[in-house]
Design a protein around this motif. Structure first.
Motif, PDB file in Angstrom:
ATOM      1  N   ALA A   1       0.890  -1.249   0.154  1.00 41.09           N
ATOM      2  CA  ALA A   1       0.059  -0.130  -0.028  1.00 41.09           C
ATOM      3  C   ALA A   1       0.844   1.360  -0.064  1.00 41.09           C
ATOM      4  O   ALA A   1       0.716   2.400  -0.647  1.00 41.09           O
ATOM      5  CB  ALA A   1      -0.705   0.155   1.171  1.00 41.09           C
ATOM      6  N   TYR A   2       1.926   1.067   0.676  1.00 40.08           N
ATOM      7  CA  TYR A   2       2.933   2.440   0.772  1.00 40.08           C
ATOM      8  C   TYR A   2       3.342   2.919  -0.550  1.00 40.08           C
ATOM      9  O   TYR A   2       3.537   3.703  -1.102  1.00 40.08           O
ATOM     10  CB  TYR A   2       3.930   1.956   1.800  1.00 40.08           C
ATOM     11  N   PHE A   3       3.913   1.539  -1.324  1.00 38.38           N
ATOM     12  CA  PHE A   3       4.429   1.689  -2.623  1.00 38.38           C
ATOM     13  C   PHE A   3       3.395   2.077  -3.662  1.00 38.38           C
ATOM     14  O   PHE A   3       3.684   3.014  -4.434  1.00 38.38           O
ATOM     15  CB  PHE A   3       4.913   0.486  -3.123  1.00 38.38           C
ATOM     16  N   ALA A   4       2.139   1.726  -3.517  1.00 38.68           N
ATOM     17  CA  ALA A   4       1.224   2.149  -4.321  1.00 38.68           C
ATOM     18  C   ALA A   4       0.704   3.730  -4.145  1.00 38.68           C
ATOM     19  O   ALA A   4       0.674   4.473  -5.153  1.00 38.68           O
ATOM     20  CB  ALA A   4      -0.301   1.387  -4.114  1.00 38.68           C
ATOM     21  N   ASP A   5       0.931   4.132  -2.900  1.00 38.16           N
ATOM     22  CA  ASP A   5       0.572   5.626  -2.547  1.00 38.16           C
ATOM     23  C   ASP A   5       1.595   6.519  -3.065  1.00 38.16           C
ATOM     24  O   ASP A   5       1.640   7.563  -3.405  1.00 38.16           O
ATOM     25  CB  ASP A   5      -0.006   5.619  -1.047  1.00 38.16           C
ATOM     26  N   HIS A   6       3.215   6.181  -2.620  1.00 32.53           N
ATOM     27  CA  HIS A   6       3.994   6.879  -2.781  1.00 32.53           C
ATOM     28  C   HIS A   6       4.822   6.900  -4.092  1.00 32.53           C
ATOM     29  O   HIS A   6       5.587   7.724  -4.601  1.00 32.53           O
ATOM     30  CB  HIS A   6       5.228   6.858  -1.502  1.00 32.53           C
ATOM     31  N   GLY A   7       4.793   5.660  -4.823  1.00 30.78           N
ATOM     32  CA  GLY A   7       5.365   5.447  -5.800  1.00 30.78           C
ATOM     33  C   GLY A   7       6.887   5.094  -5.738  1.00 30.78           C
ATOM     34  O   GLY A   7       7.523   5.104  -6.696  1.00 30.78           O
ATOM     35  N   GLU A   8       7.123   4.760  -4.355  1.00 37.98           N
ATOM     36  CA  GLU A   8       8.440   4.434  -4.017  1.00 37.98           C
ATOM     37  C   GLU A   8       8.780   3.443  -2.990  1.00 37.98           C
ATOM     38  O   GLU A   8       7.620   3.481  -2.106  1.00 37.98           O
ATOM     39  CB  GLU A   8       9.339   5.703  -3.737  1.00 37.98           C
ATOM     40  N   PRO A   9       9.708   2.631  -2.749  1.00 39.27           N
ATOM     41  CA  PRO A   9       9.906   1.761  -1.709  1.00 39.27           C
ATOM     42  C   PRO A   9      10.037   2.360  -0.224  1.00 39.27           C
ATOM     43  O   PRO A   9      10.413   3.641  -0.286  1.00 39.27           O
ATOM     44  CB  PRO A   9      11.090   0.793  -1.986  1.00 39.27           C
ATOM     45  N   LYS A  10       9.735   1.783   0.766  1.00 38.32           N
ATOM     46  CA  LYS A  10       9.837   2.204   1.947  1.00 38.32           C
ATOM     47  C   LYS A  10      11.294   2.526   2.589  1.00 38.32           C
ATOM     48  O   LYS A  10      11.858   3.284   3.100  1.00 38.32           O
ATOM     49  CB  LYS A  10       9.052   1.436   3.114  1.00 38.32           C
ATOM     50  N   GLY A  11      12.182   1.581   2.051  1.00 40.39           N
ATOM     51  CA  GLY A  11      13.644   1.451   2.452  1.00 40.39           C
ATOM     52  C   GLY A  11      14.498   0.668   1.503  1.00 40.39           C
ATOM     53  O   GLY A  11      13.761   0.001   0.706  1.00 40.39           O
ATOM     54  N   PRO A  12      15.649   0.571   1.731  1.00 42.66           N
ATOM     55  CA  PRO A  12      16.627  -0.244   1.237  1.00 42.66           C
ATOM     56  C   PRO A  12      16.277  -1.869   0.922  1.00 42.66           C
ATOM     57  O   PRO A  12      16.416  -2.636   0.124  1.00 42.66           O
ATOM     58  CB  PRO A  12      17.732  -0.270   1.522  1.00 42.66           C
ATOM     59  N   LEU A  13      15.459  -2.354   2.028  1.00 42.77           N
ATOM     60  CA  LEU A  13      14.998  -3.669   2.186  1.00 42.77           C
ATOM     61  C   LEU A  13      13.545  -3.904   2.145  1.00 42.77           C
ATOM     62  O   LEU A  13      12.944  -4.962   2.353  1.00 42.77           O
ATOM     63  CB  LEU A  13      15.277  -4.299   3.597  1.00 42.77           C
ATOM     64  N   HIS A  14      12.884  -3.071   1.184  1.00 42.03           N
ATOM     65  CA  HIS A  14      11.498  -2.878   0.985  1.00 42.03           C
ATOM     66  C   HIS A  14      11.022  -4.340   0.654  1.00 42.03           C
ATOM     67  O   HIS A  14      11.551  -4.877  -0.531  1.00 42.03           O
ATOM     68  CB  HIS A  14      11.214  -2.045   0.087  1.00 42.03           C
ATOM     69  N   GLY A  15      10.182  -5.116   1.070  1.00 34.37           N
ATOM     70  CA  GLY A  15       9.679  -6.234   0.865  1.00 34.37           C
ATOM     71  C   GLY A  15      10.293  -7.458   0.908  1.00 34.37           C
ATOM     72  O   GLY A  15      10.043  -8.674   0.364  1.00 34.37           O
ATOM     73  N   LEU A  16      11.736  -7.328   1.656  1.00 33.19           N
ATOM     74  CA  LEU A  16      12.545  -8.564   1.752  1.00 33.19           C
ATOM     75  C   LEU A  16      12.332  -9.240   2.963  1.00 33.19           C
ATOM     76  O   LEU A  16      12.325  -8.886   3.996  1.00 33.19           O
ATOM     77  CB  LEU A  16      14.072  -7.897   1.822  1.00 33.19           C
ATOM     78  N   PRO A  17      12.189 -10.556   2.935  1.00 30.17           N
ATOM     79  CA  PRO A  17      11.859 -11.439   4.008  1.00 30.17           C
ATOM     80  C   PRO A  17      13.232 -11.652   4.686  1.00 30.17           C
ATOM     81  O   PRO A  17      14.107 -11.835   4.070  1.00 30.17           O
ATOM     82  CB  PRO A  17      11.374 -12.935   3.524  1.00 30.17           C
ATOM     83  N   VAL A  18      13.168 -11.493   6.081  1.00 31.52           N
ATOM     84  CA  VAL A  18      14.469 -11.683   6.883  1.00 31.52           C
ATOM     85  C   VAL A  18      14.157 -12.453   8.048  1.00 31.52           C
ATOM     86  O   VAL A  18      13.236 -12.168   8.694  1.00 31.52           O
ATOM     87  CB  VAL A  18      14.847 -10.116   7.388  1.00 31.52           C
ATOM     88  N   SER A  19      14.569 -13.619   8.004  1.00 30.73           N
ATOM     89  CA  SER A  19      14.592 -14.576   9.394  1.00 30.73           C
ATOM     90  C   SER A  19      15.655 -14.089  10.388  1.00 30.73           C
ATOM     91  O   SER A  19      16.599 -13.242  10.235  1.00 30.73           O
ATOM     92  CB  SER A  19      14.824 -16.007   8.748  1.00 30.73           C
ATOM     93  N   LEU A  20      15.143 -14.433  11.567  1.00 30.49           N
ATOM     94  CA  LEU A  20      16.153 -13.981  12.941  1.00 30.49           C
ATOM     95  C   LEU A  20      16.269 -15.173  13.757  1.00 30.49           C
ATOM     96  O   LEU A  20      15.121 -15.890  14.167  1.00 30.49           O
ATOM     97  CB  LEU A  20      15.313 -13.038  13.467  1.00 30.49           C
ATOM     98  N   LYS A  21      17.352 -15.305  14.088  1.00 31.28           N
ATOM     99  CA  LYS A  21      17.734 -16.376  15.287  1.00 31.28           C
ATOM    100  C   LYS A  21      16.856 -16.016  16.528  1.00 31.28           C
ATOM    101  O   LYS A  21      16.534 -14.898  16.790  1.00 31.28           O
ATOM    102  CB  LYS A  21      19.402 -16.161  15.715  1.00 31.28           C
ATOM    103  N   ASP A  22      16.399 -17.203  17.355  1.00 30.07           N
ATOM    104  CA  ASP A  22      15.624 -16.905  18.617  1.00 30.07           C
ATOM    105  C   ASP A  22      16.291 -16.460  19.636  1.00 30.07           C
ATOM    106  O   ASP A  22      16.374 -17.163  20.630  1.00 30.07           O
ATOM    107  CB  ASP A  22      14.821 -18.048  18.620  1.00 30.07           C
ATOM    108  N   GLN A  23      17.047 -15.296  19.433  1.00 34.76           N
ATOM    109  CA  GLN A  23      17.446 -14.314  20.628  1.00 34.76           C
ATOM    110  C   GLN A  23      16.752 -13.006  20.448  1.00 34.76           C
ATOM    111  O   GLN A  23      16.884 -12.290  21.303  1.00 34.76           O
ATOM    112  CB  GLN A  23      19.018 -14.183  20.600  1.00 34.76           C
ATOM    113  N   PHE A  24      16.265 -12.720  19.165  1.00 35.73           N
ATOM    114  CA  PHE A  24      15.736 -11.566  18.822  1.00 35.73           C
ATOM    115  C   PHE A  24      14.277 -11.242  19.488  1.00 35.73           C
ATOM    116  O   PHE A  24      13.389 -12.371  19.253  1.00 35.73           O
ATOM    117  CB  PHE A  24      15.556 -11.213  17.325  1.00 35.73           C
TER     118      PHE A  24
END
Length: 572
Positions: free
Chosen positions: A117-140
């Motif tokens: 929705a942000y991309f549709a409204d602004h025509g640009e990504p939210k940040g350099p990792l826009h839409g990138l799935p990131v997994s995290l070790k179970d310490q976070f």
């Protein structure tokens, strides 16, 4: 203990319920009807896992992090379709090797919809990792998601504390930054209880296997991350490293992984064992399927200026000049690389020796310089001795406290480490710190002395980096990870290190070296563990180690090597 064969203890009931809840969070349509035995299917990566995915899901999940953000930040791919594909593949991955502790797919899909929705409204990504799935070790810590760190006694608590207001509401600093950068968080990955283990095992998910070769360990303690990324269930994620816990899983699973210098990336608000021990710090770092993915995650976190929010982070933005200088060194054949083939304590197995030779030949063929890296063996052993002492300052009180919460048993892999010992006093801690500081100075002096042997055209310029095994073996056999000295020495010296996958074990090429004479009983034991038939097909990786705070240099070298290895097909 059980009072009879039909009654579970309290900890078993909790562990079983949690284990079943993880499986239960996987949608019914993604459940596998049968999990093959290792004899039926040793390697569950690649073609095996692809059969359960659509062509589009395969395309998305086999694109690296750099490729994904090119699509999501341009609008070619929607964040929702990307995260759906990775949620599916992560679910398959867990069923095959037990790599997840937590899933929160619905929350991830909601976040992805907001990004679209942000991309549709602004025509640009939210940040350099826009839409990138990131997994995290179970310490976070993530809002709405439990953190158990593999302890049964942490279930339903905040780090073992019942009724703590932070439970399910608190978030780690890096989690906040990843959201700010446009990443989509969707799962947390398995760890060994205590975190202090080169294998991933606990009483909740039991054992996490190496997806390339299920005879072997996926490594630890960021083992769930390594296994998940190797199966394509994540393009990249973050682990932690105090003795090799990023590099070991990266190496065992054929991935790229960065152990940065302490203070380079934020650790604020991350759960840990032995929290407050500051002699040898645990660090946060990325793992990914490509060197470019590791660089993307590192650069992006630095762009969020973490030093403004975490008091232990040093203000060092990404240095393009250092990256460019390194590329110029390589192009002009002025890169100087030392090779540590044997640390004087335990020799590497034949596949690791072959990988060292392959990488040495590649660098020589490029016109760059190689030489033998030969710091005094007693210095390496001394650094490791001092490093191990720092882990036992509290005599094991912290981990024993967490086991006592539920009464659960300890995994056999950690029994020797955490036997009850006397706690160190202030004077002995100070003495250990002084000795470690002196060792770091001696190692620095050795590094500077390599100007005489590095063969560089520039006079008086020491080696740029050196290469070493990550472990004596391509991956550990269960219960047989008996030596971590190749990685822990790097933590003791607080040097940055990046793992690069080189090749795979070949039972025909990597035969047992019957002429080798072990240097100790430990060396003899570890050499006897090598069996080409059991190890066949396992990834073989090496680590490239640099001077403190030179992560940009290491990643530039890793990207170059990745390209050269692909040209020569050494990594396949």
């Amino acid at each position: 203990m059980c009072s009879n064969g039909d009654t579970l203890t309290s900890w078993q009931t909790l562990a079983t319920a949690k284990r079943e809840a993880i499986l239960g969070s996987i949608p019914e349509e993604w459940r596998l009807a049968k999990i093959p035995t290792v004899e039926e299917q040793r390697n569950v990566t690649g073609a095996y896992i692809r059969q359960f995915l659509s062509a589009k899901e395969v395309e998305i999940t086999e694109t690296d992090a750099m490729g994904i953000v090119e699509k999501t930040t341009s609008g070619a791919w929607r964040a929702v379709e990307v995260i759906q594909a990775f949620c599916h593949r992560a679910s398959l991955s867990h069923q095959l090797v037990n790599c997840l502790h937590e899933t929160f797919f619905d929350a991830a899909l909601a976040d992805a919809k907001e990004l679209d929705a942000y991309f549709a409204d602004h025509g640009e990504p939210k940040g350099p990792l826009h839409g990138l799935p990131v997994s995290l070790k179970d310490q976070f810590h993530i809002k709405g998601v439990e953190t158990t760190m593999g302890y049964v006694g942490w279930i339903g608590t905040f780090q073992g504390q019942k009724g703590d207001s932070r439970s399910m509401t608190f978030e780690s600093e890096m989690v906040r930054e990843l959201r700010q950068l446009g990443a989509v968080l969707y799962c947390k990955t398995a760890v060994p209880h205590t975190l202090m283990c080169g294998e991933t095992v606990n009483n909740i998910i039991e054992y996490t296997w190496n997806p390339h070769n299920r005879n072997l360990s996926c490594g630890g303690s960021s083992g769930g991350e390594g296994a998940l990324i190797a199966l394509g269930g994540s393009p990249g994620g973050f682990g932690t490293d105090i003795g090799g816990s990023i590099r070991i899983p990266a190496a065992f699973n054929g991935l790229f992984g960065l152990r940065p210098t302490s203070g380079r990336l934020p650790y604020g608000g991350v759960a840990n064992s032995m929290d407050g021990q500051n002699s040898v710090l645990s660090v946060v770092g990325p793992l990914a399927s490509s060197a470019g993915g590791v660089k993307l995650l590192t650069k992006s976190i630095l762009s969020a200026e973490p030093w403004l929010h975490d008091p232990l982070v040093t203000e060092i933005p990404w240095r393009r000049d250092l990256e460019a200088q390194t590329k110029d060194l390589i192009a002009s054949s002025q890169l100087s690389v030392g090779f540590l083939d044997h640390d004087g304590a335990v020799a590497p197995h034949p596949p690791v020796k072959r990988a060292l030779g392959l990488l040495r030949d590649l660098i020589v063929q490029s016109g760059n310089k190689v030489f033998e890296w030969q710091p005094p063996p007693h210095l390496l052993q001394r650094v490791n001795e001092l490093t191990y002492k720092t882990w036992l300052y509290d005599g094991g009180a912290d981990v024993r406290k967490d086991f006592a919460l539920s009464g659960e048993p300890w995994a056999v892999q950690i029994l020797d480490i955490w036997q009850e010992r006397p706690q160190a006093d202030a004077l002995s801690i100070a003495e250990n710190n002084r000795a470690l500081r002196q060792c770091r100075k001696e190692y620095l002096d050795y590094w500077n002395s390599t100007a005489a042997s590095s063969g560089t055209a520039e006079r008086h310029r020491p080696a740029d980096v050196f290469v070493a095994p990550c472990a004596p073996f391509a991956a550990a056999r269960p219960g047989r990870y008996d030596y971590i000295g190749y990685t822990s020495v790097v933590n003791g010296l607080d040097l940055p290190s990046v793992v690069v996958p080189i090749t795979k074990v070949d039972r025909t090429d990597d035969v047992v070296d019957t002429s080798y004479q072990p240097v100790s009983e430990l060396d003899k034991k570890i050499q006897s563990d090598y069996d080409p038939e059991i190890y066949d097909g396992a990834p073989v990786s090496l680590q490239i180690i640099g001077r403190r705070h030179q992560e940009e240099k290491l990643l530039a070298i890793a990207e170059w090597l990745e390209g050269e290895l692909k040209k020569g097909s050494l990594a396949t």
